[in-house]
Design a protein around this motif. Structure first.
Motif, PDB file in Angstrom:
ATOM      1  N   ARG A  37       0.842  -0.930   0.195  1.00 51.62           N
ATOM      2  CA  ARG A  37      -0.002  -0.193   0.047  1.00 51.62           C
ATOM      3  C   ARG A  37       0.896   1.436  -0.215  1.00 51.62           C
ATOM      4  O   ARG A  37       1.906   1.239   0.583  1.00 51.62           O
ATOM      5  N   ASP A  38       0.635   2.159  -0.824  1.00 49.48           N
ATOM      6  CA  ASP A  38       1.281   3.361  -0.825  1.00 49.48           C
ATOM      7  C   ASP A  38       0.209   4.525  -0.552  1.00 49.48           C
ATOM      8  O   ASP A  38      -0.137   5.112  -1.596  1.00 49.48           O
ATOM      9  N   GLY A  39       0.373   5.027   0.571  1.00 53.43           N
ATOM     10  CA  GLY A  39      -0.714   5.935   1.032  1.00 53.43           C
ATOM     11  C   GLY A  39      -1.963   5.590   0.888  1.00 53.43           C
ATOM     12  O   GLY A  39      -2.447   4.504   1.262  1.00 53.43           O
ATOM     13  N   LEU A  40      -2.762   6.472   0.121  1.00 51.12           N
ATOM     14  CA  LEU A  40      -4.286   6.161  -0.125  1.00 51.12           C
ATOM     15  C   LEU A  40      -4.663   5.443  -1.535  1.00 51.12           C
ATOM     16  O   LEU A  40      -5.942   5.103  -1.887  1.00 51.12           O
ATOM     17  N   ARG A  41      -3.456   5.171  -2.128  1.00 51.36           N
ATOM     18  CA  ARG A  41      -3.791   4.469  -3.512  1.00 51.36           C
ATOM     19  C   ARG A  41      -4.155   3.037  -3.270  1.00 51.36           C
ATOM     20  O   ARG A  41      -4.136   2.456  -2.093  1.00 51.36           O
ATOM     21  N   ILE A  42      -4.677   2.223  -4.259  1.00 53.83           N
ATOM     22  CA  ILE A  42      -5.162   0.977  -4.150  1.00 53.83           C
ATOM     23  C   ILE A  42      -3.804   0.020  -3.686  1.00 53.83           C
ATOM     24  O   ILE A  42      -2.918   0.324  -4.021  1.00 53.83           O
ATOM     25  N   SER A  43      -4.102  -1.115  -3.171  1.00 47.14           N
ATOM     26  CA  SER A  43      -3.261  -2.058  -3.016  1.00 47.14           C
ATOM     27  C   SER A  43      -2.411  -2.652  -4.328  1.00 47.14           C
ATOM     28  O   SER A  43      -3.100  -2.462  -5.476  1.00 47.14           O
ATOM     29  N   ARG A  44      -1.239  -2.754  -4.252  1.00 46.77           N
ATOM     30  CA  ARG A  44      -0.439  -3.224  -5.576  1.00 46.77           C
ATOM     31  C   ARG A  44       0.189  -4.539  -5.031  1.00 46.77           C
ATOM     32  O   ARG A  44       0.209  -4.761  -3.960  1.00 46.77           O
ATOM     33  N   TRP A  45       0.960  -5.314  -5.888  1.00 45.51           N
ATOM     34  CA  TRP A  45       1.387  -6.654  -5.836  1.00 45.51           C
ATOM     35  C   TRP A  45       2.856  -6.502  -6.193  1.00 45.51           C
ATOM     36  O   TRP A  45       3.272  -5.895  -7.131  1.00 45.51           O
ATOM     37  N   LEU A  46       3.599  -7.071  -5.239  1.00 46.45           N
ATOM     38  CA  LEU A  46       5.172  -7.283  -5.549  1.00 46.45           C
ATOM     39  C   LEU A  46       5.308  -8.927  -5.592  1.00 46.45           C
ATOM     40  O   LEU A  46       5.407  -9.483  -4.624  1.00 46.45           O
ATOM     41  N   ASP A  47       5.591  -9.455  -6.880  1.00 45.39           N
ATOM     42  CA  ASP A  47       5.992 -10.804  -6.952  1.00 45.39           C
ATOM     43  C   ASP A  47       7.148 -11.386  -6.448  1.00 45.39           C
ATOM     44  O   ASP A  47       8.041 -10.481  -6.248  1.00 45.39           O
ATOM     45  N   ALA A  48       7.181 -12.431  -5.803  1.00 45.51           N
ATOM     46  CA  ALA A  48       8.212 -12.804  -5.158  1.00 45.51           C
ATOM     47  C   ALA A  48       9.431 -12.904  -5.898  1.00 45.51           C
ATOM     48  O   ALA A  48      10.672 -12.808  -5.523  1.00 45.51           O
ATOM     49  N   ASP A  49       9.181 -13.325  -7.457  1.00 40.47           N
ATOM     50  CA  ASP A  49      10.369 -12.996  -8.226  1.00 40.47           C
ATOM     51  C   ASP A  49      11.040 -11.647  -8.276  1.00 40.47           C
ATOM     52  O   ASP A  49      12.244 -11.551  -8.952  1.00 40.47           O
ATOM     53  N   SER A  50      10.394 -10.621  -7.890  1.00 37.76           N
ATOM     54  CA  SER A  50      10.858  -9.145  -8.079  1.00 37.76           C
ATOM     55  C   SER A  50      11.626  -8.772  -6.684  1.00 37.76           C
ATOM     56  O   SER A  50      12.098  -7.734  -6.666  1.00 37.76           O
ATOM     57  N   ILE A  51      11.597  -9.779  -5.723  1.00 39.73           N
ATOM     58  CA  ILE A  51      12.167  -9.276  -4.269  1.00 39.73           C
ATOM     59  C   ILE A  51      13.736  -9.455  -4.578  1.00 39.73           C
ATOM     60  O   ILE A  51      14.126 -10.856  -4.648  1.00 39.73           O
ATOM     61  N   GLU A  52      14.537  -8.537  -4.404  1.00 38.31           N
ATOM     62  CA  GLU A  52      15.875  -8.919  -4.389  1.00 38.31           C
ATOM     63  C   GLU A  52      16.446  -9.335  -3.114  1.00 38.31           C
ATOM     64  O   GLU A  52      17.285 -10.072  -2.821  1.00 38.31           O
ATOM     65  N   MET A  53      15.785  -8.660  -1.892  1.00 36.51           N
ATOM     66  CA  MET A  53      16.103  -8.825  -0.521  1.00 36.51           C
ATOM     67  C   MET A  53      15.248  -8.574   0.507  1.00 36.51           C
ATOM     68  O   MET A  53      14.671  -7.775   0.231  1.00 36.51           O
ATOM     69  N   LEU A  54      15.253  -9.441   1.549  1.00 34.19           N
ATOM     70  CA  LEU A  54      14.223  -9.295   2.612  1.00 34.19           C
ATOM     71  C   LEU A  54      15.094  -8.837   3.644  1.00 34.19           C
ATOM     72  O   LEU A  54      16.227  -9.655   4.269  1.00 34.19           O
ATOM     73  N   GLY A  55      15.053  -7.518   4.225  1.00 35.53           N
ATOM     74  CA  GLY A  55      15.995  -7.303   5.033  1.00 35.53           C
ATOM     75  C   GLY A  55      15.032  -6.915   6.488  1.00 35.53           C
ATOM     76  O   GLY A  55      13.821  -7.171   6.454  1.00 35.53           O
ATOM     77  N   ARG A  56      15.820  -6.517   7.444  1.00 36.71           N
ATOM     78  CA  ARG A  56      15.185  -6.617   8.778  1.00 36.71           C
ATOM     79  C   ARG A  56      14.346  -5.038   8.645  1.00 36.71           C
ATOM     80  O   ARG A  56      13.721  -4.731   9.530  1.00 36.71           O
ATOM     81  N   LEU A  57      14.886  -4.263   7.922  1.00 43.52           N
ATOM     82  CA  LEU A  57      14.311  -2.756   7.890  1.00 43.52           C
ATOM     83  C   LEU A  57      13.554  -2.411   6.932  1.00 43.52           C
ATOM     84  O   LEU A  57      12.752  -1.490   6.524  1.00 43.52           O
TER      85      LEU A  57
END
Length: 143
Positions: A37-57
Motif C-alpha cells: 500500500r502506498d498512502g491512499l492508493r489501491i493495493s499493489r502486488w510485488l511478485d516474489a521473483d521481483s524481491i531482491e532482498m528481505l531485510g530487517r528494516l
C-alpha cells in the motif's frame, strides 16, 4: 512473515510502498508475493521473483509493483492432524530470507492453550487448497 508487515519496499533508492501482508503459494511451500500500500492508493502486488532482498528494516525490489492478481487473498488457515482431529489455525509463516521458501508454520491451538503451552511450529505439513484458503494437515502431534 508477520515481521514484514509495515516494512517499506525500496526500488532504486525510493520507497514505492509499505507491506500489508505476504501471500504463500497454493502448496504452502514458498512466498508467492507481497501486498503493498502506498498512502491512499489501491493495493499493489510485488511478485516474489521481483524481491531482491528481505531485510530487517526494508525489502529491496527489482521491479515496480503491479496489479493485484485475482487470487492474492489466498492464506493458510485451518490445521488438522493426520487422524482428522482439529489442531488449530496457522498464525504465521517462517521464511528463509534467501530462498523465500517456507521453513515452518506457526500454529495456535487457541488462546488458553497459547497461554499454557505456547504456540508450536510445524515443519512437516501438507496443504489442500479450496478457494481462498488452504487446509493444512500435519503428522499426529506428540504431547
Amino acid at each position: 512473515m508477520k515481521r514484514l508487515i509495515g516494512l517499506p519496499v525500496i526500488l532504486h533508492g525510493e520507497q514505492v510502498g509499505s507491506i500489508i501482508r505476504g501471500v504463500v503459494s497454493q502448496d504452502g511451500r514458498r512466498l508467492r508475493g507481497l501486498v503493498l500500500r502506498d498512502g491512499l492508493r489501491i493495493s499493489r502486488w510485488l511478485d516474489a521473483d521481483s524481491i531482491e532482498m528481505l531485510g530487517r528494516l526494508a525489502v529491496i525490489s527489482r521491479q515496480k509493483p503491479s496489479r493485484m492478481p485475482k487470487n492474492a487473498a489466498y492464506r493458510l488457515f485451518r490445521v488438522t492432524d493426520a487422524d482428522g482431529l482439529r489442531v488449530g489455525v496457522v498464525t504465521d509463516v517462517m521464511l528463509d530470507e534467501n530462498t523465500l521458501r517456507v521453513t515452518a508454520l506457526e500454529i495456535s491451538s487457541g488462546p488458553l492453550d497459547d497461554l499454557l503451552n505456547g504456540r508450536f511450529f510445524a515443519t512437516a505439513f501438507d496443504v489442500k487448497s479450496s478457494g481462498a484458503t488452504g487446509h493444512v494437515t500435519i503428522p499426529c502431534r506428540q504431547n
